[in-house]
Enzyme design. Structure first.
Site, mmCIF file in Angstrom:
data_model
loop_
_atom_site.group_PDB
_atom_site.id
_atom_site.type_symbol
_atom_site.label_atom_id
_atom_site.label_comp_id
_atom_site.label_asym_id
_atom_site.label_seq_id
_atom_site.Cartn_x
_atom_site.Cartn_y
_atom_site.Cartn_z
ATOM 1 N N ILE A 243 0.816 -1.223 0.000
ATOM 2 C CA ILE A 243 0.000 0.000 0.000
ATOM 3 C C ILE A 243 0.845 1.268 0.000
ATOM 4 O O ILE A 243 0.324 2.369 -0.078
ATOM 5 C CB ILE A 243 -0.962 0.032 1.212
ATOM 6 C CG1 ILE A 243 -0.199 -0.127 2.533
ATOM 7 C CG2 ILE A 243 -2.026 -1.025 1.074
ATOM 8 C CD1 ILE A 243 -1.090 -0.003 3.760
ATOM 9 N N GLY A 244 2.176 1.129 0.102
ATOM 10 C CA GLY A 244 3.043 2.301 0.065
ATOM 11 C C GLY A 244 4.477 1.878 -0.173
ATOM 12 O O GLY A 244 4.896 0.809 0.256
ATOM 13 N N GLY B 56 8.708 3.530 -0.800
ATOM 14 C CA GLY B 56 9.670 4.614 -0.905
ATOM 15 C C GLY B 56 11.034 4.058 -1.253
ATOM 16 O O GLY B 56 11.193 2.857 -1.523
ATOM 17 N N GLY B 57 12.058 4.919 -1.227
ATOM 18 C CA GLY B 57 13.394 4.507 -1.626
ATOM 19 C C GLY B 57 13.994 3.430 -0.745
ATOM 20 O O GLY B 57 14.772 2.598 -1.208
ATOM 21 N N MET B 58 13.643 3.426 0.548
ATOM 22 C CA MET B 58 14.246 2.480 1.478
ATOM 23 C C MET B 58 13.238 1.578 2.159
ATOM 24 O O MET B 58 13.609 0.778 3.010
ATOM 25 C CB MET B 58 15.030 3.238 2.558
ATOM 26 C CG MET B 58 16.285 3.908 2.059
ATOM 27 S SD MET B 58 17.034 4.857 3.379
ATOM 28 C CE MET B 58 17.238 3.602 4.631
ATOM 29 N N VAL C 82 5.301 -0.383 2.783
ATOM 30 C CA VAL C 82 4.248 -0.614 3.768
ATOM 31 C C VAL C 82 3.244 -1.591 3.166
ATOM 32 O O VAL C 82 2.792 -1.409 2.026
ATOM 33 C CB VAL C 82 3.533 0.693 4.174
ATOM 34 C CG1 VAL C 82 2.454 0.404 5.205
ATOM 35 C CG2 VAL C 82 4.538 1.697 4.735
ATOM 36 N N LYS D 216 5.546 -2.212 8.157
ATOM 37 C CA LYS D 216 6.517 -1.370 7.451
ATOM 38 C C LYS D 216 7.846 -2.101 7.417
ATOM 39 O O LYS D 216 8.342 -2.572 8.445
ATOM 40 C CB LYS D 216 6.676 -0.020 8.144
ATOM 41 C CG LYS D 216 7.828 0.810 7.579
ATOM 42 C CD LYS D 216 7.774 2.259 8.005
ATOM 43 C CE LYS D 216 6.736 2.996 7.211
ATOM 44 N NZ LYS D 216 6.842 4.456 7.381
ATOM 45 N N ASP E 20 7.612 15.286 9.672
ATOM 46 C CA ASP E 20 7.089 15.066 8.319
ATOM 47 C C ASP E 20 5.562 15.000 8.350
ATOM 48 O O ASP E 20 4.958 14.100 7.772
ATOM 49 C CB ASP E 20 7.679 13.783 7.733
ATOM 50 C CG ASP E 20 7.522 13.715 6.209
ATOM 51 O OD1 ASP E 20 7.367 14.780 5.587
ATOM 52 O OD2 ASP E 20 7.551 12.597 5.659
#
Length: 507
Positions: free
Chosen positions: A12-13, A15-17, A20, A35, A135
């Site tokens: 569902i998500g 990123g670079g590292m 999720v 995560k 963030d």
């Protein structure tokens, strides 16, 4: 399958590292969110630092108890070759605030007030720890079916990079530029005031349909954050109350000192704009619903816990006093096993017994106090560590003089606490008071400490909005750091990148 029990289902998500996933907990028969972080994506020492910060942030995050936070269920690392770190969290049934905004145009201003008030309730609890989210943005906020709001990624934003206040190797700031406070964009010290700025950006977006500052490049966006005033929202939506427009403009002040003092204060300003009590509608995802049955932050817990002049405040849930020698052994074992929170509780509970048995100023009690302060620092409990460190510093200075190395170290750690607690002016004053004791020393360790203090001074000046003084401080620091370490050392390289970025933005 993660950790032998969490079966990954849907991505569902990403990123670079990290990623999720929705997942299924086979042991407890429930849906969860997992995560995954990949330390193997970064080089050697950075990977180990990422692991260390991940464990610490998970532990600190788990200490915060508030219904507006996603519950942490489990954390650890996989024994596989990539050694992925995993964090298992409560699965939230709802929509993220970005999608919620996209589905409602225009977004009712009463909803925006209700979302912001709930976020203040969460931030109030978070900042009391203290943790700075760093963030806060619509994608990190979930609106549940019952209208309650939850914040995601608490503390994890500072894990995804090794230090969110620093710059990447390309000279670009880390974070989400559209929601980034000026002090964060410049690499300055962050604090609760940084989250309040992001809250202002988020509120502006809910009310106007767009963030206050956008641009084709990250640098362009950050330049606007630093130098352009935001457009008042009533010019776009005249029906927005004037008091709400004034609140948003105050949150978006360039200087942190001109923003609200705390999330509590923001909530107090929002409270008159909240809906009156009434009967909730059956409509899902309505953020005003919780206020029809009042939903407010905890009373302000930001004050330092009360303690007598001789005794620290006993930690909540601490075990009863026990034999001092046995307790010391228990503390050593717990620290060796990484169970820092339990070690803190035992140390806080045995100090009164140790003082009664050995005397308040005995070597054994002083050793316990040092361990207590150090363990509180390691556990992220800066508010409780601060009075202990100040007391230790004063006692050493009274015995051996103001220049005593141990007293100076305690004062340095107290300044770090102030910085973490979001008190940049007080931290800056303490660092500046310490600096002369290290400046004239010839020992290499003292010179290194002097450079580190000057780096912190520069970052705090950025946080306080004094960019000319920060530039001057860091420029002189760069020269001295290159003389000590050489131009290729990571320390002067970091200072150089900060100065380059500062020069770009100023230009």
């Amino acid at each position: 399958m993660v950790a032998g029990r969490y079966e990954l289902s849907t991505l569902i998500g990403q990123g670079g590292m990290g990623q999720v996933w929705t997942a299924y907990d086979n042991r407890l028969d429930r849906r969860v969110a997992v995560k995954l972080l990949r330390p193997d994506r970064v080089a050697g020492a950075e990977a180990e630092e990422l692991r260390r910060r991940f464990v610490r942030e998970c532990r600190v995050t788990a200490q915060v108890d508030h219904p507006g936070l996603v519950t942490v269920h489990d954390a650890g690392s996989e024994p596989s070759e990539d050694g992925a770190l995993f964090l298992v969290m409560q699965y939230v049934d709802g929509a993220d605030l970005g999608d919620h905004l996209a589905e409602h145009d225009p977004y009712p201003w009463q909803w925006a007030v209700a979302v912001a008030a709930q976020l203040c309730a969460v931030l109030s609890a978070v900042h009391a720890v203290p943790i700075v989210h760093r963030d806060l943005k619509p994608r990190n906020v979930m609106v549940k079916q019952d209208g309650t709001v939850s914040i995601l990624d608490l503390g994890i934003a500072s894990v995804m990079d090794t230090d969110t206040t620093r710059l990447t190797h390309t000279g670009s700031p880390i974070g989400s530029p559209a929601y980034m406070a000026p002090e964060q964009a410049m690499g300055g010290a962050v604090g609760p005031y940084t989250d309040l700025y992001a809250l202002g950006v988020l509120l502006h977006e809910l009310l106007s349909g767009d963030v206050p500052f956008s641009g084709a490049t990250a640098l362009g966006v950050l330049h606007r954050h630093l130098y352009e005033p935001p457009l008042p929202v009533r010019r776009l939506r005249p029906e927005v109350p004037q008091a709400l427009e004034a609140l948003v403009l105050r949150l978006l002040a360039k200087d942190p000192q001109h923003r609200h003092a705390s999330a509590q204060e923001v909530y107090a300003d929002l409270e008159p704009l909240l809906p009156a009590r009434g009967t909730p509608s059956g409509r899902p995802l309505d953020p005003t619903r919780p206020f029809l049955r009042p939903h407010a932050p905890w009373p302000d817990r930001a004050a330092t816990p009360a303690a007598t002049p001789d005794m620290p405040a006993r930690p909540p849930g601490a075990p009863p006093q026990q034999d001092v020698a046995r307790a010391v052994e228990d503390v050593k074992r717990l620290l060796g096993e990484g169970r820092i929170t339990q070690a803190v509780d035992i140390l806080g509970a045995i100090l009164p017994a140790a003082a009664a048995k050995h005397g308040e100023h005995s070597p054994v009690v002083r050793t316990l106090r040092k361990q207590y302060a150090a363990t509180l620092m390691d556990d992220g409990q800066y508010r409780r560590a601060l009075p202990e460190l100040r007391r230790l510093a004063d006692e050493r200075a009274a015995e051996s003089g103001q220049a005593d190395p141990h007293s100076l170290q305690f004062r340095y750690e107290a300044a770090q606490c102030l910085e973490q607690l979001g008190e940049p002016a007080a931290a800056l004053a303490e660092y500046r008071a310490l600096l002369p004791y290290y400046e004239n020393q010839y020992a290499t360790d003292d010179r290194r400490q002097s450079l580190e203090i000057r780096r912190r001074v520069g970052h705090l000046l950025l946080a306080l909005g004094d960019r000319p003084a920060a530039h001057d401080t860091l420029a002189r620091l760069l020269h001295d750091a290159e003389m000590l370490h050489g131009p290729g050392h990571p320390f002067p390289q970091e200072i150089r990148r900060t100065l380059q970025w500062l020069g770009q933005v100023r230009g």
